[in-house]
Design a protein around this motif. Sequence first.
Motif, mmCIF file in Angstrom:
data_model
loop_
_atom_site.group_PDB
_atom_site.id
_atom_site.type_symbol
_atom_site.label_atom_id
_atom_site.label_comp_id
_atom_site.label_asym_id
_atom_site.label_seq_id
_atom_site.Cartn_x
_atom_site.Cartn_y
_atom_site.Cartn_z
ATOM 1 N N GLN A 111 0.851 -1.190 0.000
ATOM 2 C CA GLN A 111 0.000 0.000 0.000
ATOM 3 C C GLN A 111 0.889 1.244 0.000
ATOM 4 O O GLN A 111 1.868 1.329 0.722
ATOM 5 C CB GLN A 111 -0.885 -0.003 1.248
ATOM 6 N N GLY A 112 0.533 2.200 -0.847
ATOM 7 C CA GLY A 112 1.317 3.426 -0.935
ATOM 8 C C GLY A 112 2.371 3.400 -2.022
ATOM 9 O O GLY A 112 3.071 4.395 -2.256
ATOM 10 N N ALA A 113 2.526 2.263 -2.701
ATOM 11 C CA ALA A 113 3.521 2.172 -3.778
ATOM 12 C C ALA A 113 3.064 2.897 -5.037
ATOM 13 O O ALA A 113 3.869 3.183 -5.925
ATOM 14 C CB ALA A 113 3.816 0.708 -4.100
ATOM 15 N N GLY A 114 1.754 3.190 -5.111
ATOM 16 C CA GLY A 114 1.231 3.909 -6.278
ATOM 17 C C GLY A 114 0.594 3.002 -7.310
ATOM 18 O O GLY A 114 0.605 3.328 -8.498
ATOM 19 N N LYS A 115 0.031 1.869 -6.866
ATOM 20 C CA LYS A 115 -0.557 0.908 -7.819
ATOM 21 C C LYS A 115 -1.746 1.488 -8.575
ATOM 22 O O LYS A 115 -1.865 1.332 -9.785
ATOM 23 C CB LYS A 115 -1.002 -0.367 -7.082
ATOM 24 N N THR A 116 -2.661 2.158 -7.856
ATOM 25 C CA THR A 116 -3.889 2.650 -8.478
ATOM 26 C C THR A 116 -3.584 3.712 -9.534
ATOM 27 O O THR A 116 -4.106 3.662 -10.650
ATOM 28 C CB THR A 116 -4.839 3.218 -7.402
ATOM 29 N N THR A 117 -2.740 4.663 -9.185
ATOM 30 C CA THR A 117 -2.349 5.688 -10.157
ATOM 31 C C THR A 117 -1.617 5.053 -11.320
ATOM 32 O O THR A 117 -1.830 5.426 -12.485
ATOM 33 C CB THR A 117 -1.446 6.746 -9.483
ATOM 34 N N LEU A 118 -0.779 4.071 -11.012
ATOM 35 C CA LEU A 118 -0.015 3.423 -12.066
ATOM 36 C C LEU A 118 -0.923 2.630 -13.012
ATOM 37 O O LEU A 118 -0.638 2.517 -14.203
ATOM 38 C CB LEU A 118 1.036 2.504 -11.457
ATOM 39 N N ALA A 119 -2.043 2.110 -12.480
ATOM 40 C CA ALA A 119 -3.001 1.406 -13.340
ATOM 41 C C ALA A 119 -3.523 2.350 -14.421
ATOM 42 O O ALA A 119 -3.639 1.976 -15.599
ATOM 43 C CB ALA A 119 -4.145 0.864 -12.496
ATOM 44 N N GLY A 120 -3.827 3.597 -14.029
ATOM 45 C CA GLY A 120 -4.279 4.591 -15.004
ATOM 46 C C GLY A 120 -3.196 4.964 -16.003
ATOM 47 O O GLY A 120 -3.457 5.127 -17.201
ATOM 48 N N LYS A 121 -1.962 5.089 -15.516
ATOM 49 C CA LYS A 121 -0.842 5.426 -16.411
ATOM 50 C C LYS A 121 -0.619 4.314 -17.435
ATOM 51 O O LYS A 121 -0.413 4.586 -18.627
ATOM 52 C CB LYS A 121 0.437 5.647 -15.600
ATOM 53 N N LEU A 122 -0.646 3.075 -16.953
ATOM 54 C CA LEU A 122 -0.449 1.937 -17.847
ATOM 55 C C LEU A 122 -1.574 1.860 -18.872
ATOM 56 O O LEU A 122 -1.334 1.590 -20.061
ATOM 57 C CB LEU A 122 -0.367 0.648 -17.032
ATOM 58 N N ALA A 123 -2.815 2.105 -18.421
ATOM 59 C CA ALA A 123 -3.958 2.069 -19.333
ATOM 60 C C ALA A 123 -3.819 3.125 -20.420
ATOM 61 O O ALA A 123 -4.043 2.849 -21.603
ATOM 62 C CB ALA A 123 -5.249 2.279 -18.541
ATOM 63 N N LYS A 124 -3.428 4.335 -20.043
ATOM 64 C CA LYS A 124 -3.270 5.408 -21.034
ATOM 65 C C LYS A 124 -2.140 5.087 -22.005
ATOM 66 O O LYS A 124 -2.237 5.359 -23.210
ATOM 67 C CB LYS A 124 -3.001 6.735 -20.322
#
Length: 530
Positions: A111-124
């Motif tokens: 938790q806090g590694a930035g998975k959720t934000t990174l999911a959006g970055k990877l999707a884009k």
Amino acid sequence: MATFGNLSDRLAETFKNLRTKGKLSAADVDGTVREIRRALLDADVSLDVVKQFTSHVRERALGDEVNKALNPAQQVVQIVNEELVAILGGQQRRLQFAKNPPTVIMLAGLQGAGKTTLAGKLAKHLVKEGHTPLLVASDLQRPNAVNQLQVVGQQAGVPVFAPEPGNGVGDPVKVAKAGVDQARRAQHDVVIIDTAGRLGVDAEMMKQAANIRKATDPDEVLFVIDAMIGQDAVTTAKAFQEGVDFTGVVLSKLDGDARGGAALSVASVTGRPIIFASTGEGLDDFEAFHPDRMASRILDLGDILTLIEQAQQAFDEEEALKVAEKLATEQFTLEDFLAQMQQLRGAGSIKKMLGMLPGAGGMKQQLENFDEREIVRTEAIIQSMTPAERKNTKLLNGSRRLRIARGAGMTVTDVNQLVQRFEQAAKMMKTVARGGMPQIPGMGPMPGGGAHGGGKRQAAKNKKKSGGSRSGNPAKRATENQAIAEGRPLTPGAAAPAGSGFGLGLGAKGGAAPTPSAEDLATMQKLLGR
């Protein structure tokens, strides 16, 4: 790339001292390796990785490839670069896509590694490559994790599958499995599953992640690791490898100011490649990881290839050809200048792009002082002009400039400086477009300058005006001038006949040399000091 800033500075200083030596002794090599070891340990690189790295560098630096090199210091830098590439994974590894869509990508990490934000970055990132990803909200424990993924998905322009509200409600394994089925029905070719993390590694988290993997059979399991967590990076990576077994690593928060060297250890310790790197907070601050390019950045050798790729994504080739044509025909206007600046801003942070240039580490202070808002101010001034004023700056009298300054919230001096810089830049670019050498303000004319070989034309004019020989050889010049005076042609190879060392050439008809007069002998004696 602030994370590796201190490491870059330490290594640059080490190599700077090395370059002052013409030949390297064993003591020089040992001293250099010792400094490299300290720099890596201070940067939080794993001790085992540091030992292996410095051992390889020392062995190669004492070998024949350095002893026989024309520049031993550069050869050592090359060795360090190659060994850095090796511990970062060697070759770049791309995502492996399924033969039969959808490709399932599972994200795991603390938790806090930035998975959720990174999911959006990877999707884009995948959308830019022509894919149609679907985000699946399987993090049902962290407060508002589902809402955050929905917001990120909306920003990235990617749909989100979230049948459960989260906040402790719902079964993450069922959601993940249903998300894959939904992607198959809606014909999405990629599924990105965002999973829950914990503040530390525990059995419950590992069991949940393992169950999601078993239920969805992902093609890729990406371990997201915070580049700033220090030596815990290695421990966490080993725990996830044993509990879930990931296929690749994603480094997040590489723009942080912590030491971050532990991230260098992950690929070497786990044997799993680093596939992506997150370099900022924006959804576009995301790039494929190239070990060789990252090593070059750490050693302050620049990253020109990434810079070119970013420029190619931002600039339209057809538009660039039109601008080049306008420059050549003196039709480049402030309207075109505005369009070029907006494209430059679309390429990303200018400060980051300048940081990719070789030797940028030596310009840290200038880069820190660089204000990217200056481009916004320039855009405001141009946008406050009428279309006619943008096309023809000669229309800008005092009252118009005052109106533009007020409309942009700037001063008349700012407007005057912009117009002056634009006119100078347009003049220089026009000269370059015509194949000439521009005259840079504050410098004299460039050698051989001129858009159409003006320097050569001027030399020819001078030669015509003089009417005499311009040879640099005094004897040859005297002979050629005599031939010109007598109306004889100048033939190659006959300009300075044998025996004319003092310019006393042969007679007019090629006979014996004339006898020097008494006056000539007196002059010669005077020159010889007699």
